[in-house]
Motif scaffolding. Sequence first.
Motif, short mmCIF file in Angstrom:
data_model
loop_
_atom_site.label_atom_id
_atom_site.label_comp_id
_atom_site.label_asym_id
_atom_site.label_seq_id
_atom_site.Cartn_x
_atom_site.Cartn_y
_atom_site.Cartn_z
N MET A 128 -27.64 -36.85 -1.77
CA MET A 128 -28.06 -38.24 -1.67
C MET A 128 -27.00 -39.16 -2.26
SD MET A 128 -32.20 -38.29 -2.27
CE MET A 128 -32.31 -37.14 -3.65
N LEU A 129 -26.44 -38.77 -3.41
CA LEU A 129 -25.37 -39.56 -4.01
C LEU A 129 -24.12 -39.56 -3.13
CD1 LEU A 129 -25.66 -38.46 -7.76
CD2 LEU A 129 -26.18 -40.72 -6.83
N ALA A 130 -23.79 -38.40 -2.57
CA ALA A 130 -22.59 -38.29 -1.73
C ALA A 130 -22.72 -39.15 -0.47
CB ALA A 130 -22.34 -36.83 -1.36
N TRP A 131 -23.87 -39.06 0.18
CA TRP A 131 -24.08 -39.85 1.40
C TRP A 131 -24.01 -41.34 1.09
CZ3 TRP A 131 -24.24 -39.94 6.51
CH2 TRP A 131 -24.88 -41.00 7.14
N GLN A 182 -36.26 -36.17 0.94
CA GLN A 182 -35.06 -36.98 1.11
C GLN A 182 -33.80 -36.18 0.75
OE1 GLN A 182 -35.26 -39.98 2.51
NE2 GLN A 182 -37.46 -39.67 2.62
N GLY A 183 -33.91 -35.30 -0.23
CA GLY A 183 -32.78 -34.45 -0.59
C GLY A 183 -32.40 -33.51 0.54
N ARG A 184 -33.40 -32.94 1.18
CA ARG A 184 -33.12 -32.06 2.32
C ARG A 184 -32.47 -32.83 3.46
NH1 ARG A 184 -39.05 -29.07 2.04
NH2 ARG A 184 -38.54 -27.61 0.34
N ALA A 185 -32.99 -34.04 3.72
CA ALA A 185 -32.40 -34.87 4.77
C ALA A 185 -30.96 -35.22 4.44
CB ALA A 185 -33.23 -36.14 4.95
N ALA A 186 -30.68 -35.49 3.15
CA ALA A 186 -29.31 -35.84 2.74
C ALA A 186 -28.38 -34.65 2.88
CB ALA A 186 -29.32 -36.34 1.30
N MET A 187 -28.85 -33.44 2.60
CA MET A 187 -28.01 -32.26 2.77
C MET A 187 -27.64 -32.07 4.24
SD MET A 187 -29.38 -29.39 0.04
CE MET A 187 -31.15 -29.64 0.18
N ILE A 188 -28.62 -32.29 5.12
CA ILE A 188 -28.34 -32.20 6.56
C ILE A 188 -27.37 -33.31 6.97
CG2 ILE A 188 -29.37 -32.40 8.85
CD1 ILE A 188 -31.92 -31.19 7.69
N ALA A 189 -27.55 -34.51 6.39
CA ALA A 189 -26.67 -35.63 6.71
C ALA A 189 -25.23 -35.35 6.30
CB ALA A 189 -27.17 -36.90 6.03
N GLY A 218 -22.41 -42.73 -1.35
CA GLY A 218 -21.03 -43.07 -1.67
C GLY A 218 -20.17 -43.23 -0.44
N VAL A 219 -20.32 -42.33 0.51
CA VAL A 219 -19.53 -42.42 1.75
C VAL A 219 -19.91 -43.67 2.52
CG1 VAL A 219 -19.09 -41.32 3.97
CG2 VAL A 219 -19.18 -39.93 1.91
N TRP A 220 -21.20 -43.93 2.64
CA TRP A 220 -21.68 -45.08 3.40
C TRP A 220 -21.24 -46.39 2.74
CZ3 TRP A 220 -26.32 -48.06 1.87
CH2 TRP A 220 -26.60 -49.09 2.78
N ALA A 221 -21.29 -46.45 1.41
CA ALA A 221 -20.97 -47.69 0.71
C ALA A 221 -19.48 -48.01 0.72
CB ALA A 221 -21.49 -47.63 -0.72
N THR A 222 -18.64 -47.00 0.67
CA THR A 222 -17.20 -47.24 0.51
C THR A 222 -16.41 -47.11 1.79
OG1 THR A 222 -16.83 -44.91 -0.08
CG2 THR A 222 -17.30 -46.45 -1.88
N HIS A 223 -16.99 -46.54 2.83
CA HIS A 223 -16.24 -46.34 4.08
C HIS A 223 -15.92 -47.68 4.73
CE1 HIS A 223 -14.72 -44.19 7.53
NE2 HIS A 223 -15.50 -44.91 8.33
N VAL A 224 -14.68 -47.81 5.16
CA VAL A 224 -14.22 -49.03 5.82
C VAL A 224 -14.28 -48.83 7.33
CG1 VAL A 224 -12.32 -50.65 6.11
CG2 VAL A 224 -12.73 -49.59 3.87
N GLY A 225 -15.02 -49.73 8.01
CA GLY A 225 -15.13 -49.63 9.46
C GLY A 225 -16.37 -48.89 9.89
N GLY A 226 -16.71 -49.01 11.17
CA GLY A 226 -17.88 -48.33 11.67
C GLY A 226 -19.15 -48.83 11.01
N LEU A 227 -19.95 -47.90 10.50
CA LEU A 227 -21.19 -48.25 9.82
C LEU A 227 -21.01 -48.40 8.31
CD1 LEU A 227 -23.61 -45.83 11.72
CD2 LEU A 227 -23.18 -48.24 12.18
#
Length: 215
Positions: free
Chosen positions: A82-85, A185-192, A87-96
């Motif tokens: 959940m933290l990793a997802w 939510q943790g399981r969903a985040a691992m799949i994500a 982090g990627v979503w918040a800091t990624h430039v472009g797209g979503l």
Amino acid sequence: SVPLSITMKLALASTLVTAAAAFAPQQAPLTRTALKAAEIDEGIWDPLQLSIIGKNIDTFPNMFPDQQFVQEAEIKHGRMSMLAWTGVWATHVGGLGMGMHIPGFPECTDWTKALGVFAAEQPAWFAGILMMISIAEGESVGHSGDNFRGKGSKTPGDYGFDYLGLKAKLSEEEFERYKKVEMTQGRAAMIAMASLFAFESIPGSVPLMDIFGAY
């Protein structure tokens, strides 16, 4: 004569088999070690009984983890994902991605390489983060007991880190509901996170992200 020869051969073979059987090890009585009384918690979908494999298979003692270890590992990796997802979503430039950035820290447009860039340019911060992870990991499997063998003394996932007293403000029903929500939510985040790695390494492997224009 031929009949006598055959009779002698059969008698000799029978004697040899009988003698050999006397030195053969006796077969131990079969035990039903794989059918012990361990049961899966109600409401858990586990057709292969993996959650209780440590209790149901004792052919090789201590080879398979107890349910305490399995639950602790699932909750921990769910929180990490959940933290990793996020982090990627918040800091990624472009797209979503939201393109957020903390001033003074390195920037990297490729999230798969961002950790290496951060470690190279901010070694002190990276070492501090590793130390905190080591402390949390040691606490989860250290002084609280050997949960791999089912001898842990704490509830899986409970680090006692509740300085705001949020747990005391919840009823028992609410607390149990939040536990299930966190697990889901943790399981969903691992799949994500698995989908993110697949998306980056195998083009077209996650069609939904292609539809939304992720890159």
